[in-house]
Design a protein around this motif. Sequence first.
Motif, PDB file in Angstrom:
ATOM      1  N   VAL A   1     -10.375  -1.106  10.946  1.00 48.12           N
ATOM      2  CA  VAL A   1      -9.387  -0.603   9.997  1.00 48.12           C
ATOM      3  C   VAL A   1      -8.486   0.433  10.671  1.00 48.12           C
ATOM      4  CG1 VAL A   1      -9.199   0.858   7.973  1.00 48.12           C
ATOM      5  CG2 VAL A   1     -10.749  -1.063   7.959  1.00 48.12           C
ATOM      6  N   LEU A   2      -9.106   1.312  11.444  1.00 48.35           N
ATOM      7  CA  LEU A   2      -8.319   2.350  12.122  1.00 48.35           C
ATOM      8  C   LEU A   2      -7.643   1.819  13.370  1.00 48.35           C
ATOM      9  CD1 LEU A   2     -10.764   5.350  11.992  1.00 48.35           C
ATOM     10  CD2 LEU A   2      -8.662   5.056  10.710  1.00 48.35           C
TER      11      LEU A   2
ATOM     12  N   LEU B   1     -12.474   3.028   2.071  1.00 50.00           N
ATOM     13  CA  LEU B   1     -11.055   2.711   1.988  1.00 50.00           C
ATOM     14  C   LEU B   1     -10.736   2.065   0.648  1.00 50.00           C
ATOM     15  CD1 LEU B   1      -8.375   2.275   3.761  1.00 50.00           C
ATOM     16  CD2 LEU B   1      -9.194  -0.067   3.912  1.00 50.00           C
TER      17      LEU B   1
ATOM     18  N   ASN C   1       2.437 -10.606   9.460  1.00 48.18           N
ATOM     19  CA  ASN C   1       1.927  -9.325   9.930  1.00 48.18           C
ATOM     20  C   ASN C   1       2.147  -9.093  11.420  1.00 48.18           C
ATOM     21  OD1 ASN C   1       1.103  -7.729   7.892  1.00 48.18           O
ATOM     22  ND2 ASN C   1      -0.993  -8.492   7.826  1.00 48.18           N
ATOM     23  N   VAL C   2       2.735 -10.062  12.123  1.00 45.36           N
ATOM     24  CA  VAL C   2       2.963  -9.865  13.553  1.00 45.36           C
ATOM     25  C   VAL C   2       4.441  -9.940  13.843  1.00 45.36           C
ATOM     26  CG1 VAL C   2       2.442 -10.632  15.866  1.00 45.36           C
ATOM     27  CG2 VAL C   2       0.756 -10.904  14.063  1.00 45.36           C
TER      28      VAL C   2
ATOM     29  N   GLU D   1       3.672   1.911  13.870  1.00 49.17           N
ATOM     30  CA  GLU D   1       3.645   3.309  14.255  1.00 49.17           C
ATOM     31  C   GLU D   1       4.995   3.725  14.826  1.00 49.17           C
ATOM     32  OE1 GLU D   1       0.986   5.510  13.977  1.00 49.17           O
ATOM     33  OE2 GLU D   1       0.386   3.855  12.679  1.00 49.17           O
TER      34      GLU D   1
ATOM     35  N   PHE E   1      -5.915  10.067   7.916  1.00 49.12           N
ATOM     36  CA  PHE E   1      -4.979   9.449   8.847  1.00 49.12           C
ATOM     37  C   PHE E   1      -4.319   8.219   8.236  1.00 49.12           C
ATOM     38  CE2 PHE E   1      -4.321   6.115  11.994  1.00 49.12           C
ATOM     39  CZ  PHE E   1      -3.388   6.722  12.799  1.00 49.12           C
TER      40      PHE E   1
ATOM     41  N   VAL F   1      -6.086  -2.744   5.217  1.00 52.26           N
ATOM     42  CA  VAL F   1      -5.372  -1.489   4.997  1.00 52.26           C
ATOM     43  C   VAL F   1      -4.065  -1.748   4.263  1.00 52.26           C
ATOM     44  CG1 VAL F   1      -4.177   0.419   6.082  1.00 52.26           C
ATOM     45  CG2 VAL F   1      -6.353  -0.317   6.966  1.00 52.26           C
ATOM     46  N   SER F   2      -3.295  -2.720   4.764  1.00 55.08           N
ATOM     47  CA  SER F   2      -1.994  -2.889   4.122  1.00 55.08           C
ATOM     48  C   SER F   2      -2.169  -3.379   2.692  1.00 55.08           C
ATOM     49  CB  SER F   2      -1.097  -3.809   4.943  1.00 55.08           C
ATOM     50  OG  SER F   2      -1.765  -4.988   5.254  1.00 55.08           O
TER      51      SER F   2
ATOM     52  N   THR G   1      -4.820  -0.486  12.950  1.00 54.84           N
ATOM     53  CA  THR G   1      -3.615   0.183  12.463  1.00 54.84           C
ATOM     54  C   THR G   1      -2.861   0.826  13.627  1.00 54.84           C
ATOM     55  OG1 THR G   1      -4.791   0.694  10.442  1.00 54.84           O
ATOM     56  CG2 THR G   1      -2.766   1.883  10.828  1.00 54.84           C
ATOM     57  N   VAL G   2      -3.602   1.493  14.475  1.00 56.43           N
ATOM     58  CA  VAL G   2      -2.947   2.183  15.582  1.00 56.43           C
ATOM     59  C   VAL G   2      -2.314   1.185  16.545  1.00 56.43           C
ATOM     60  CG1 VAL G   2      -3.333   3.661  17.569  1.00 56.43           C
ATOM     61  CG2 VAL G   2      -4.438   4.181  15.417  1.00 56.43           C
TER      62      VAL G   2
ATOM     63  N   PHE H   1      -8.411   7.176  15.880  1.00 60.20           N
ATOM     64  CA  PHE H   1      -6.963   7.068  15.703  1.00 60.20           C
ATOM     65  C   PHE H   1      -6.230   7.990  16.670  1.00 60.20           C
ATOM     66  CE2 PHE H   1      -9.062   9.728  12.598  1.00 60.20           C
ATOM     67  CZ  PHE H   1      -8.389  10.932  12.665  1.00 60.20           C
TER      68      PHE H   1
ATOM     69  N   PRO I   1      -3.238  -7.652  14.748  1.00 54.96           N
ATOM     70  CA  PRO I   1      -3.157  -8.398  13.484  1.00 54.96           C
ATOM     71  C   PRO I   1      -4.488  -9.001  13.065  1.00 54.96           C
ATOM     72  CG  PRO I   1      -2.244  -9.692  15.258  1.00 54.96           C
ATOM     73  CD  PRO I   1      -2.637  -8.385  15.872  1.00 54.96           C
TER      74      PRO I   1
ATOM     75  N   LEU J   1      -6.365  -4.524   9.619  1.00 52.00           N
ATOM     76  CA  LEU J   1      -4.984  -4.220   9.287  1.00 52.00           C
ATOM     77  C   LEU J   1      -4.615  -4.833   7.937  1.00 52.00           C
ATOM     78  CD1 LEU J   1      -2.643  -2.832  10.557  1.00 52.00           C
ATOM     79  CD2 LEU J   1      -1.969  -4.958  11.608  1.00 52.00           C
ATOM     80  N   TYR J   2      -5.074  -6.054   7.760  1.00 51.82           N
ATOM     81  CA  TYR J   2      -4.822  -6.764   6.514  1.00 51.82           C
ATOM     82  C   TYR J   2      -5.403  -5.980   5.336  1.00 51.82           C
ATOM     83  CZ  TYR J   2      -5.143 -10.701   3.221  1.00 51.82           C
ATOM     84  OH  TYR J   2      -5.061 -11.531   2.138  1.00 51.82           O
TER      85      TYR J   2
ATOM     86  N   ASP K   1      -1.539  -2.034  15.991  1.00 51.72           N
ATOM     87  CA  ASP K   1      -0.882  -3.182  15.377  1.00 51.72           C
ATOM     88  C   ASP K   1      -1.587  -4.476  15.716  1.00 51.72           C
ATOM     89  OD1 ASP K   1       1.115  -2.533  13.697  1.00 51.72           O
ATOM     90  OD2 ASP K   1       2.546  -2.104  15.277  1.00 51.72           O
TER      91      ASP K   1
END
Lengths: 545, 335, 313, 504
Positions: B276-277, C163, D183-184, D216, C251, B292-293, B280-281, B145, B285, B289-290, B283
């Motif tokens: 996952v990381l 997670l 998501n985009v 971010e 993080f 994590v959110s 996120t950093v 990250f 898609p 990311l799915y 963006d």
Amino acid sequence: MSLLDIKDYRLDIDTFDGPVHVLKGINLSINRGDTLGIVGESGSGKTVLVRSVLGIGPRNARVIEGGISFDGQNITNLSEKEWAKIRGIRISMIFQDPMTYLNPLFSIGRQISDVIAAHEKAAGHGVSPKAARRTRTEELLDQVGLPNPAMLFSQYPHQLSGGMRQRVLIAMALAGKPDILIADEPTTALDVTVQAQVLDLINSLVEKLNLTVIMISHDIGAIATVARRCAVMYKGEIVEQGLTRDILSNPQHDYTKRLLSAVPDIDAAPERVAARPAASEPAKSRFLLEAVDLKKVYRSQSGEDFTAVNSLSLSVRTGEIFGVVGESGSGKSTLARMLLRLIDPTSGDVIFDGQNISGLSEKALRAMRRHMQFVFQNPHSALNGRHTIGDAIGEPLRLQTKMGRREIEARIEALLDIVQLPRLFKYRYPHELSGGQKQRVCIARAIALNPRLLVLDEPTSALDISVQAQVLEFLQQLRAEMNLTYVFISHNLAVIRQICDRTIVMKHGEIVEQGETEQIFLHPRENYTRTLIESGRKTSQAADL
Amino acid sequence: MLTFAFRKVLTLVGTMIGIAALTFVITNVAPGDPARLVAGPNATEDMVATIRTEYGLDKSLAEQFVVYMGDLAHGDLGTSIITTRPVLEEVLRYAPATLELVFVAMGLGIVIGVPLGMLSAVYKDGPLDQVTRIFSISGVALPAFWFGILLQLLFSVDLGWLPVSGRLPLVTRPPEALTGLLLVDSLLAGQFSTFWVSFQHIILPAIVLSFPCLASILRVNRAEMIEVLQSDYIVAARAHGISSFRIVALYALKNALLPTLAMIGLRFGWMLGSTVLVETVFDWPGIGLYAVSSALSSDFKPVVGVTLMIGFFFIVANTLVDLAYAWIDPRLRKA
Amino acid sequence: MTATSMPPMNSSNDTEAARPLSFRERHASEIRQWRLYAHMFRKSFSSMLGLSLVVVFLLLAAFGPWIVPFPEAASGAINMSSKLLPPNGTYWFGTDEMGADIFSRVIIGARTSLWIGVVITGIAALIGVPLGILAGYRGGWVRAVIMRVTELFLAVPGLALALAIVAALGPGITNCVLALSIVWWPGYVRLVEAKTLSIKEELFIESARSIGARTPWILWHHILPNCLSPIIVKMSMDMGMAILSAASLGFIGLGAQPPSPEWGAMISVARTYMPDWWWYSLFPGAAIFLTVLGFNLLGDGLRDILDPRSRDR
Amino acid sequence: FERTDKGNVIVFGGRQAIPVLDPHIRYDWSTRMMQQAVYDALVKYEGDPADIKPWLAESWETSADGKTWTFHLVKNAKFHNGDPVNAEAIRYSFERGLKLNKGVAWMLKDFLAPEGISVVDDYTVKFDLKAPYTPFLSFLPWWYIVNPAQVKANEVDGDYGQKWLTDHEAGSGPFKLGRWEPNVLYEAEAVSDYWKGWPQGDANRPAGVIYKIIREPAAQKAALQRGEADIVEGLTPDDYVQIKRVPGIAIEDHKGMTTFGIKFNTQQGPTADINLRKAIAYAMDYDALIQVYNGAATLETSPIPDAMKGHIDVPGIPRKDLAKAKEYLAKSAYPNGGITLPYVHVAGLEEARRIGLVLLDSLKPLNINVEIKPEQWPNMVANGSKVETSPAMTSVYTTPVSTDPDAVAYQYHKNSWGQYFAMMFYDSPKVTEMIDKARSSSNWDERAKLYADIQTQIVADQPEVFGMLQNRRWARRDYLQGFQFSPVRFTGEVDLYPLWVKAE
Ligand SMILES: Nc1ncnc2c1ncn2[C@@H]1O[C@H](COP(=O)(O)OP(=O)(O)OP(=O)(O)O)[C@@H](O)[C@H]1O
Ligand SMILES: Nc1ncnc2c1ncn2[C@@H]1O[C@H](COP(=O)(O)OP(=O)(O)OP(=O)(O)O)[C@@H](O)[C@H]1O
Ligand SMILES: [Mg+2]
Ligand SMILES: [Mg+2]
Ligand code: NI
């Protein structure tokens, strides 16, 4: 001028403890057409010497003095490029263990034709087409006496037996039509019968191709079969060289004498140390150990059954040395393990000192173990590398007795005395000991609890001949002192003859012959026994030349 | 071969059921009440209850589990309570982006890791070896990250060479989705400019993702090469006069490749997890990311779904590795 | 002098028998072994680098609160008037958004990280090693069950599973450590099981059985010591990786929570202050990087000396 | 912005996704922003202070008893598919919202039954309330009108088209949906012949708006600086200070209506003790609250935000006064402190976390320790719904959905227990009674008086630490014109309709 000349060759290997002087002024010259045998103690520098000739010595080796010249060219310090013109083309090599010297991922044909291609490239006249190389490969395979070369071409190493692989290695070494062929213990890893065949092959190739051969071996017999001339190495020096015949019949150097005398003679009647009669102990039975109808069936992964030991019965008298011989895979080790119930027999009983141990509970069995002990074939792996010698010898005491720490320490020292090792050794680790010393440690461990029975599974086969003799002598001595009974397993008949009172001969898990040892050797009833004795005699006789 | 395939499928199914059970239980012991989140800030108790009933959250955990496993048997991963859409549909929508990223990163890792590992084995203990060792271990030690953000700042904000995040510029219409992998689709559609921009977008995340994996491929390959180079058959090959290059690049490499392959298989799963990381950093898609959110909003069906998906890809990748093993190693080939 | 010269086999031992041995003599083998390790270790620049990094890290963890200028910064003291100052003479690493000294927080954070690393690898090893030994030694259905479960865990990448767990349990350092321990042990099972399987076949195990050793004795005295070096290597590496993973969860916002000076959580906050307040995320990030690097280099160096496979004398 | 052949496309960079667009299912700021773009309601909030403007309804009247509301619709409004927006569409939309019982339903369901809505004629619709409810109108801007024909056509198993409306629209608003990449990004394309026309003129009207998800803050900032985004929300307070200095970037900074309070659990635990609550309220460093926002916030002077009707500055609302704090502490059950109180905030909410640090620092002199605990929103809400599980202190931001003071006052009504904003479980029969009275009264003066009393009483009971009203801020490129602020919108939410790009 000689083909290969080694002059005052001194070589050190750098290690953490400082340089080891591995070769100390070697002088050796070999003429075209010569066959030279090198014998010597393990670790005396034979392998390092011959590998230096090919420039594939150990990485941190340093030449201190002298040099090697081949065909008039100094090859002591060649570049990789220059080596390429020599390796495999002018000088090539076959190795000890055919199992590990072939690349498992490439087909036999591919490996050999790659060598051919490399030579053609080095020689500078273009690489011939694939088909031509294949023909040549098949020729070579045929030359080393392998059946059906065409099929072999596309097979992989794991599909071949040990003898076949060694032949493939030889074929590969011959691919470049070399001037010199070096063989480093080419037969040690092979079965007795296969050994003889490979030696015959080398002999015939020497004649057919007018090869110059350097062969290293422990086995005096093998040297005698192949080599016309012979050099004896001891601690990095050549202590003696000359015609093989002369050296064998009239050894000059101390080491050579010791070496030759240590070779057990299969035809010599033994002068045994008489076992002390076991009168002092009121034996419950005349037999200390009996096996009744033992059977062991292994189930392989594919679900097939394999009978390793089949309805075998035997009885061992108190105080005797009971020999077990048989070819490799005949079930000797399996039998030994069952006798001590290290593995459970599929059926049958073992009676120790009048008590049936087949049905004993784990606990009772553990208690029983103090009376019967095992000495393993390979002392290197029978000791846990992370335990000191003291720990190893003391372990049975700690397990089986309630002795205090001090008592145990004292007992360990006493045991070290018994097996004639310095007391200081108890702080050492196994890797710091030689093979013979380790085997003594194993014996000390086995006798720590004053057992009555010792089962020895090929206790000397991993050792040098000279060391072997010492261990055997020591075992006999020990038996007398401690009133032990031995079951002694070996495939070396000379050894058996030397020390055993009675012997059984095993084949495919069954007894084919049994009786007094002398009786069997002098008047073998079965063909199988006869062949065993014959092939044993072959090497032993050669040494006797 | 058929029994091999059959066994594989069987373990696959078994593992999937196991993973599903595992993650379902783990995630559902939570005290959270996603229904409230969905119902919105001012929702009254009866409105929350409506939603609970709709998503079966009013049932006991055991009942929910039975229902979930029953649905799973029909290939139904449940419904995301946040997006109200079937999880399977969503996972399939996001998976190609992740796979594309992982493929590119893995490609980078292999293309750089294997030769570099080979070289440092050949020149063991030399300066090159020391440098690659520190370089590769740094790769493992870099927090993805943090490293990602640093790269963004350097290459996107400061130098302005590469885009900050996302898969495509806003106005670029993605090509028709045949594989879902933009790089492939754009080439298939002949849109080279789209290919180029999507390539620019993938560079940074792929680098960040590939770094640790590159490092371990390099290390394994180096270790195996060292061992193989010391092995008897290499000594023999040298003694038979085969050229050093050929020995290293062909003979030894092939032998060393087997454990490297196993590592690649393992790392594939690891990478899927690390998305996952990275996603996120950057963006990105994808499913990371799915996940994590969804996790952050206590929407656990998608989390279970993503975990299953990753497990699935992982097992498939390892099956491929097994096949490659058998292909390379004749000892494993059945007669 | 020649190194491997052994006393001849029949050397007499009566001369030394009486005299009590000095420590040096008794432990000559160990001393040589350790000197050899030290020698090989020193030879490698990267191993030494790793060792020094780890030592520095341990020192900071031990003495951090006493050597930093603003120890109260780690417990949430704020000073809004000096917020987001760039590095300067007073605040070596600058200050954060609440005016706390980043230097102090980073240094004291070593403790948190050490704790995280030790607990995670400790728990993982405590669960994994016995299971691995058991699976390898017992075989049969015990092994089948253990290995199936292990493979199950391995099939799900740790971070994803962790997670899910933390998301379910709620954020926080304890939950984060718990979750990571839960996903961390399978690696040990696999490692130890494979090792045990090969050791089990060794002759000395049979030898131990032949003198009547029970299974627990064998496991403890023979199998475990022989598994130890790969375990040590793995634990060393895992220390770093565990710290990194915990930081990753921090993080995402699921790990340690303020005012706890955990590096990952600091970066998580700090990233919103990029790039203008670069020092905020730079220093905790560098701390993670250097620590993990240290443990990994150390582990790698240890593997070189402890694992005979990659050793060439 | 992006230039396309149809014109300029404005890019809005935001952090939050839009999972479900259906106007009767969900509303949060990002969702509502897009709903407002594609749908119309009877009326619309505009301006600062927020005003209710006629929209689909051009006029309305109330019956004398306050129970019947009649709306007259504009005649020219049409849905994106060309259907006219008629009374039936209004009736159907309200019925749908009430029957689904999700999202916005809570606003009206206690006073309006689906049967109470009737179509008078094509362009007149009548609402019959169960009881007089003065705030009724103030909720209507959030009830968007869907096209019944389209919804019914896409109905599955009687779901009122929920599945379909998740990522489709059936509205009449100034925009229709373009690309929808969850998501985009979410794209709204301008409707060229929007029935109400475009305030910026057809020439300036953008071709559309893209709502791009940039999670971010660093990336948001970068995108804004590079001109990839024209307006972004959710930067840190420090970012706003910093970015203000960048040429070409302007900051929208407006006083909002979002109140921040640290809610005590007044029913259980140490904070049930009013003296302790007072002590904490007096120990709090209020200046630091403002500093957390770099000055872009004002302290609350009452539970009711300044921009709301009926707001008064309550005299004697606690400010930092350590002496007083210690005095109250001495009177409490913990005269020497020595307790640890949890402070729960929503995980990821940066400012709430920092305020936790301020609180921690502020309570040190009282020897009270604070344990800062982030929680996922659903968990926090779940815990806060019961007295037993509700933590001692919880940080809560609340944005009232309407400009009527009832929207805030009702949070202190006992009926609100269980809601997140009522986590203090405030129990004052007097206040409850006054609130009930005020909501049914239609006389503003009477109401104003009641609300003043309510505010004073609540402050006296100190169910929470009254915090601050943070400013609403966006950073935008200076070429982006037409930005209109209205405090009643959620944090981050922007009315996309009047925006346009002034191209150089
Ligand atoms: N790479 C190396 N590093 C350090 N010492 C070595 C190395 N290779 C060999 N030696 C040492 O050199 C000596 C000679 O070894 P060499 O292998 O030549 O013996 P050998 O006569 O072939 O023995 P054997 O009959 O057991 O094969 C031994 O003492 C051995 O320990
Ligand atoms: N654990 C086992 N599983 C299956 N087969 C086995 C096992 N152990 C031994 N065998 C087989 O049983 C047979 C007898 O083996 P055993 O080790 O007893 O022979 P041996 O006479 O000691 O041979 P050697 O002289 O080579 O030591 C061999 O064919 C061997 O392959
Ligand atoms: Mg040798
Ligand atoms: Mg045997
Ligand atoms: Ni010397």
